[in-house]
Design an enzyme around this catalytic site. Structure first.
Site, PDB file in Angstrom:
ATOM      1  N   GLU A   1       0.823  -1.215   0.000  1.00  0.00           N
ATOM      2  CA  GLU A   1       0.000   0.000   0.000  1.00  0.00           C
ATOM      3  C   GLU A   1       0.852   1.258   0.000  1.00  0.00           C
ATOM      4  O   GLU A   1       1.950   1.278   0.571  1.00  0.00           O
ATOM      5  CB  GLU A   1      -0.914  -0.007   1.241  1.00  0.00           C
ATOM      6  CG  GLU A   1      -1.796  -1.247   1.328  1.00  0.00           C
ATOM      7  CD  GLU A   1      -2.539  -1.347   2.655  1.00  0.00           C
ATOM      8  OE1 GLU A   1      -2.395  -0.427   3.487  1.00  0.00           O
ATOM      9  OE2 GLU A   1      -3.247  -2.347   2.861  1.00  0.00           O
TER      10      GLU A   1
ATOM     11  N   LYS B   1       2.441   4.587   1.072  1.00  0.00           N
ATOM     12  CA  LYS B   1       2.711   5.228   2.361  1.00  0.00           C
ATOM     13  C   LYS B   1       2.638   6.740   2.152  1.00  0.00           C
ATOM     14  O   LYS B   1       3.500   7.330   1.504  1.00  0.00           O
ATOM     15  CB  LYS B   1       4.086   4.847   2.904  1.00  0.00           C
ATOM     16  CG  LYS B   1       4.318   5.393   4.314  1.00  0.00           C
ATOM     17  CD  LYS B   1       5.681   5.080   4.855  1.00  0.00           C
ATOM     18  CE  LYS B   1       5.756   5.487   6.317  1.00  0.00           C
ATOM     19  NZ  LYS B   1       5.346   6.893   6.568  1.00  0.00           N
TER      20      LYS B   1
ATOM     21  N   ARG C   1      -1.232  10.629  10.887  1.00  0.00           N
ATOM     22  CA  ARG C   1      -2.010   9.439  11.240  1.00  0.00           C
ATOM     23  C   ARG C   1      -3.281   9.863  11.974  1.00  0.00           C
ATOM     24  O   ARG C   1      -3.252  10.718  12.868  1.00  0.00           O
ATOM     25  CB  ARG C   1      -1.161   8.537  12.150  1.00  0.00           C
ATOM     26  CG  ARG C   1      -1.784   7.168  12.495  1.00  0.00           C
ATOM     27  CD  ARG C   1      -1.347   6.124  11.548  1.00  0.00           C
ATOM     28  NE  ARG C   1      -1.825   4.783  11.909  1.00  0.00           N
ATOM     29  CZ  ARG C   1      -1.034   3.808  12.354  1.00  0.00           C
ATOM     30  NH1 ARG C   1       0.269   4.024  12.521  1.00  0.00           N
ATOM     31  NH2 ARG C   1      -1.532   2.617  12.602  1.00  0.00           N
TER      32      ARG C   1
ATOM     33  N   ARG D   1      -2.385   9.944  16.472  1.00  0.00           N
ATOM     34  CA  ARG D   1      -1.666   8.734  16.857  1.00  0.00           C
ATOM     35  C   ARG D   1      -1.339   8.740  18.349  1.00  0.00           C
ATOM     36  O   ARG D   1      -1.081   7.692  18.929  1.00  0.00           O
ATOM     37  CB  ARG D   1      -0.381   8.587  16.036  1.00  0.00           C
ATOM     38  CG  ARG D   1       0.670   9.628  16.332  1.00  0.00           C
ATOM     39  CD  ARG D   1       1.854   9.490  15.377  1.00  0.00           C
ATOM     40  NE  ARG D   1       2.417   8.152  15.414  1.00  0.00           N
ATOM     41  CZ  ARG D   1       2.838   7.492  14.339  1.00  0.00           C
ATOM     42  NH1 ARG D   1       2.738   8.047  13.153  1.00  0.00           N
ATOM     43  NH2 ARG D   1       3.361   6.284  14.444  1.00  0.00           N
TER      44      ARG D   1
ATOM     45  N   GLU E   1      -4.731   7.972   7.347  1.00  0.00           N
ATOM     46  CA  GLU E   1      -3.907   9.179   7.285  1.00  0.00           C
ATOM     47  C   GLU E   1      -4.749  10.307   6.718  1.00  0.00           C
ATOM     48  O   GLU E   1      -5.734  10.068   6.014  1.00  0.00           O
ATOM     49  CB  GLU E   1      -2.696   8.963   6.371  1.00  0.00           C
ATOM     50  CG  GLU E   1      -1.748   7.885   6.800  1.00  0.00           C
ATOM     51  CD  GLU E   1      -0.488   8.430   7.446  1.00  0.00           C
ATOM     52  OE1 GLU E   1      -0.282   9.656   7.405  1.00  0.00           O
ATOM     53  OE2 GLU E   1       0.277   7.627   7.985  1.00  0.00           O
TER      54      GLU E   1
ATOM     55  N   PHE F   1      -6.638   2.911   5.679  1.00  0.00           N
ATOM     56  CA  PHE F   1      -5.957   1.674   5.316  1.00  0.00           C
ATOM     57  C   PHE F   1      -6.326   0.488   6.201  1.00  0.00           C
ATOM     58  O   PHE F   1      -5.854  -0.621   5.981  1.00  0.00           O
ATOM     59  CB  PHE F   1      -4.434   1.847   5.297  1.00  0.00           C
ATOM     60  CG  PHE F   1      -3.850   2.462   6.547  1.00  0.00           C
ATOM     61  CD1 PHE F   1      -3.774   1.758   7.737  1.00  0.00           C
ATOM     62  CD2 PHE F   1      -3.352   3.754   6.516  1.00  0.00           C
ATOM     63  CE1 PHE F   1      -3.223   2.308   8.865  1.00  0.00           C
ATOM     64  CE2 PHE F   1      -2.797   4.332   7.645  1.00  0.00           C
ATOM     65  CZ  PHE F   1      -2.734   3.600   8.822  1.00  0.00           C
TER      66      PHE F   1
ATOM     67  N   ARG G   1       4.799  -2.946  17.482  1.00  0.00           N
ATOM     68  CA  ARG G   1       5.588  -2.891  16.253  1.00  0.00           C
ATOM     69  C   ARG G   1       6.133  -4.299  16.001  1.00  0.00           C
ATOM     70  O   ARG G   1       6.891  -4.842  16.791  1.00  0.00           O
ATOM     71  CB  ARG G   1       6.752  -1.910  16.408  1.00  0.00           C
ATOM     72  CG  ARG G   1       7.529  -1.656  15.123  1.00  0.00           C
ATOM     73  CD  ARG G   1       8.882  -1.033  15.403  1.00  0.00           C
ATOM     74  NE  ARG G   1       8.789   0.127  16.246  1.00  0.00           N
ATOM     75  CZ  ARG G   1       8.588   1.374  15.817  1.00  0.00           C
ATOM     76  NH1 ARG G   1       8.444   1.596  14.536  1.00  0.00           N
ATOM     77  NH2 ARG G   1       8.540   2.389  16.662  1.00  0.00           N
TER      78      ARG G   1
ATOM     79  N   LYS H   1       7.428  -0.820   6.580  1.00  0.00           N
ATOM     80  CA  LYS H   1       7.421   0.377   5.736  1.00  0.00           C
ATOM     81  C   LYS H   1       8.705   0.432   4.920  1.00  0.00           C
ATOM     82  O   LYS H   1       9.779   0.028   5.361  1.00  0.00           O
ATOM     83  CB  LYS H   1       7.271   1.635   6.594  1.00  0.00           C
ATOM     84  CG  LYS H   1       8.350   1.843   7.627  1.00  0.00           C
ATOM     85  CD  LYS H   1       8.039   3.046   8.511  1.00  0.00           C
ATOM     86  CE  LYS H   1       9.072   3.194   9.617  1.00  0.00           C
ATOM     87  NZ  LYS H   1       8.764   4.321  10.536  1.00  0.00           N
TER      88      LYS H   1
END
Length: 507
Positions: free
Chosen positions: A209, A211, A216, A231, A260, A295, A366, A372
């Protein structure tokens, strides 16, 4: 409970590198707390009191610091009440009111307690009692499964309240903590890779996808009631009416969306990140409009989707978001992944995010399911100090000391920051003026040459790589570091790690 007990435990935690010892010490403290002290104490331990920032800086605190008391009498409740009063102080005379409050409370504190209060108020608490360690301690003290406590903390976004429920409620009450439309949850985070093909090799079949170079957002809707969060889980609904309008028009009644928002130019291309953030952070209306792109979907019309595979969530997102879904393709072909990456760059975006198609939504974590990919090495680091400039930059704070997050404490305190280099490159006159004004406001100490600051300012740094170095404790130094931008939208806890940077070393 006396504040002294919390300080003693914090010192014991800071003195050991053993995670088990830290958990034992914290669990013992948690077990001794009264029910109404639990959430407050947890906030103190991680340096995040529930009142947030209360308008106290280094100079104000230093001038108000009274002579220390001989004996410990100050309670956790006393400090919590003082923070309430500081947070409420506003308007004419508020500076004097804060000074009086601080002087009264610090005169009741011992020297050790004064040091702890100073650290907490200035954001310098470095006890190693970070949220991961403390979450394990909560599970130990409450005799609850660690994964249940971690999930509750992620979905509630409130570790203190999770601790209170775990320690005083039933197992059913703890397990019942889940998604609530209108209550933000911690966002899922992404690791990094040098190329889309390398990311795809790590994930297997994936959604590749775009970025976007935006801010965010997490959007919650119940009927016509829409709330938009950053975020950091801050509510900025009133700042983004155009986002609210778009979400109200989506074919869904209850929904939680992750995405986003960014500002577009007349040709539909993304404007620079600074322009998006300027509009994003404005209380008043601006000419530049923000467009939302989504997303992921976490909940839709009574159905929680966190644990569903991304393939299922993508299908639901396409139905709900339509033209507001971020572009991307599902593939297991590295050539297709690289093509999508090139398309994203050609459209003016940062790169791509490669997401394993079978992965759940891991709130607040994470991992390797999302990766990314940017065309250059850029990392989000934290400003530790800033040196005074010379020559044309005389009188300005210029050369930045940069730190990477050390979540496991491999090179220092868990959750601390490891210095990895310095840079003054890429700083415009506007940025020099900004940091010269800003950094003294968060100053913790200074010398004739530099100002050390609270480690709270995230800056995006472009580098050509890293090299081995004995100069810094992490064993590496940045190569040709230059400033791209400050990241006002990102907390220091989400900075890139020393382990990620060390991964760039060639064998």
């Amino acid at each position: 409970m006396l504040l002294d007990e919390l300080v003693t435990t914090s010192e014991a935690v800071a003195a050991t590198r053993s995670r088990l010892a830290k958990v034992d010490a914290l669990a013992g403290l948690l077990a001794r707390l009264e029910p109404d002290e639990i959430a407050t104490a947890v906030g103190f331990l991680v340096g995040k009191p529930r009142q947030g920032r209360v308008g106290v800086g280094w100079r104000g605190l230093s001038s108000a610091m009274g002579e220390p008391a001989d004996a410990a009498t100050l309670t956790i409740a006393d400090v919590d009440a003082m923070l309430d009063r500081l947070a409420a102080a506003s308007g004419a005379g508020s500076a004097g009111e804060r000074t009086r409050e601080l002087r009264e409370i610090t005169q009741r504190a011992t020297a050790r307690e004064q040091g702890y209060l100073r650290g907490m108020l200035l954001g310098e608490v470095r006890t190693g009692a970070l949220e991961g360690v403390l979450t394990d301690a909560i599970a130990r003290a409450a005799d609850r499964p660690g994964d249940v406590v971690r999930r509750a903390a992620m979905l509630s976004g409130d570790l203190g309240e999770t601790a209170r429920v775990a320690l005083t409620g039933s197992a059913e009450e703890l397990g019942a903590i889940g998604l609530v439309v209108g209550r933000p949850v911690l966002p899922m985070l992404a690791a990094t890779a040098p190329t889309a093909a390398a990311a795809l090799e790590a994930t297997g079949e994936a959604s590749v996808e775009y970025k976007l170079d935006g801010a965010r957002i997490q959007v919650h809707r119940t009927g016509d009631d829409v709330r938009v969060f950053t975020r950091n889980l801050a509510d900025i609904t009133h700042r983004v009416p155009e986002v609210v309008e778009v979400v109200r028009g989506l074919p869904v009644h209850d929904v939680i969306l992750d995405g986003e928002t960014l500002s577009l130019d007349e040709d539909g291309a993304p404007r620079p990140f600074q322009e998006t953030m300027s509009r994003f952070g404005a209380d008043a209306a601006r000419e530049a409009l923000l467009r939302p792109w989504f997303f992921d979907v976490l909940h839709a019309d009574g159905r929680d989707l966190l644990d569903e595979p991304l393939a299922t969530r993508r299908t639901e997102l396409e139905r709900i978001a339509g033209e507001h879904r971020i572009p991307g393709e599902v593939t297991s072909d590295p050539e297709v992944a690289e093509r999508v990456s090139r398309d994203a760059l050609a459209a003016g975006h940062e790169g791509v995010v490669v997401k394993a198609i079978g992965s759940p939504y891991a709130a607040g974590r994470r991992g390797s399911s999302w990766i990314k990919v940017k065309p250059v090495h850029t990392y989000d680091l934290v400003v530790l100090a800033c040196e005074w400039g010379s020559g044309r930059r005389t009188g300005w704070l210029s050369n930045l000391h940069l730190g990477a997050l050390d979540p496991a404490g491999e090179f220092g305190e868990p959750g601390g920051f490891v210095m990895v280099g310095k840079t003054f490159k890429g700083l415009t006159d506007e940025l020099l003026r900004w940091q010269t004004e800003r950094f003294p406001q968060i100053e913790v100490r200074r010398t004739a040459h530099a100002v050390w600051v609270e480690p709270v300012t995230v800056v995006e740094i472009a580098i050509d790589g890293v090299q081995r170095s004995s100069r810094y404790p992490g064993g590496i130094a940045l190569r040709f570091a230059r400033v791209k931008r400050y990241r006002d939208d990102k907390p220091a806890a989400e900075a890139d790690t020393i382990q990620t940077l060390r991964g760039l070393l060639r064998d």
